[in-house]
Design an enzyme around this catalytic site. Sequence first.
Site, PDB file in Angstrom:
ATOM      1  N   LYS A  75       0.829  -1.206   0.000  1.00 28.00           N
ATOM      2  CA  LYS A  75       0.000   0.000   0.000  1.00 28.00           C
ATOM      3  C   LYS A  75       0.865   1.257   0.000  1.00 28.00           C
ATOM      4  CE  LYS A  75      -3.826  -0.136  -0.151  1.00 28.00           C
ATOM      5  NZ  LYS A  75      -4.735  -0.264  -1.317  1.00 28.00           N
ATOM      6  N   HIS A  93      -1.604   3.743  -7.315  1.00 24.65           N
ATOM      7  CA  HIS A  93      -2.898   4.406  -7.559  1.00 24.65           C
ATOM      8  C   HIS A  93      -2.680   5.801  -8.145  1.00 24.65           C
ATOM      9  CE1 HIS A  93      -4.726   1.107  -5.442  1.00 24.65           C
ATOM     10  NE2 HIS A  93      -4.036   1.365  -4.357  1.00 24.65           N
TER      11      HIS A  93
END
Length: 350
Positions: A75, A93
């Site tokens: 992450k 992302h």
Amino acid sequence: MTHLWVRAEQRPNEERVGLTPDGARALLSDGIKVTVEESSVRAVPLQGYIDAGCEIAPENSWPEAPEDAIIFGLKELPEDGTPLPHRHIMFGHAFKGQHSGKALLERFKAGGGTLYDLEYLVDETGRRVAAFGYWAGYAGAAVTLKSWAAQQRGELCGPVGVYPGKDALLTDLGAELDTLNMDRPSAIVIGALGRVGTGAADLCEAMGIEVTKWDMGETAHGGPFPEILAHDLFLNCIFARPGTPVFVPREALAADRKLTAIGDVACDPDSDYNPVPVYDRATTWDAPALRVAENPVLDVMAIDNLPSMLPVESSEDYAAQLLPSLQTLTDLEIGVWARAKTTFLEHLAE
């Protein structure tokens, strides 16, 4: 020597890891140096990495790692604005119009580092070489069901947490649904032929729920999709990208509908291509459901690290898929790594 540095995850509720001790042992046998940070939360115990022969570093010490080390995590990094000089493997992302991703790319530009985005590690056909999708779908369907069950009690879904395994999850969820003494809800899964959709459908069927399974063939006409509103639950398992149809438009909030719970497993609320634009932010483990309409209610579940609910199973599954690619880290100019770098450079230039 190629040096892979496995960092500790710094995001709350994140216990997964992308390399198991067996995988580390395989990399060491291939001549790749492996450093693993200590972690207060990782689901896989540190001793396994020690036994495999990895070097151990203090938790969150990756900013001081040698500049030639490849930093591997899952992450996002802390959003502190610091330049990033290393090569990083992670889910960034940052390539689909996400506003937070633009800041990340600026940090790479400032530091001269490179992002090898895990979502964009693809084979020659464009298929991802590794994905957490199945367990994201599985856990996402479970939390969406919990949101629906809470509605039947006149409540909003309460906090969720980590399970030691899927059997524990199924037992807990089944008991919660049984206490309602009601028929099971109906569900529609879009993206049912993919990893995410398969996991979502499997969870629903394990709970005795009738599932309508849609994929590209059923959505190719671009909408509208009144069939979605005729189900109790909608599980979106298609990642946002240019050309993705809008499945539940804002007008649906005031429409005549049976739909009361949406599980946006793909979870791209700040993407320009969000196919479920009835909400604007991800939900959390502490507050899994966001109420976006009343009378009838409509709750959206959009947790963006769902596989962490089942961290051991999801880590083992993902790590096994990714290992063959990690074994080619000795040459970053070919294969999946070269393709990922090209994608990064294209978006950095934009």
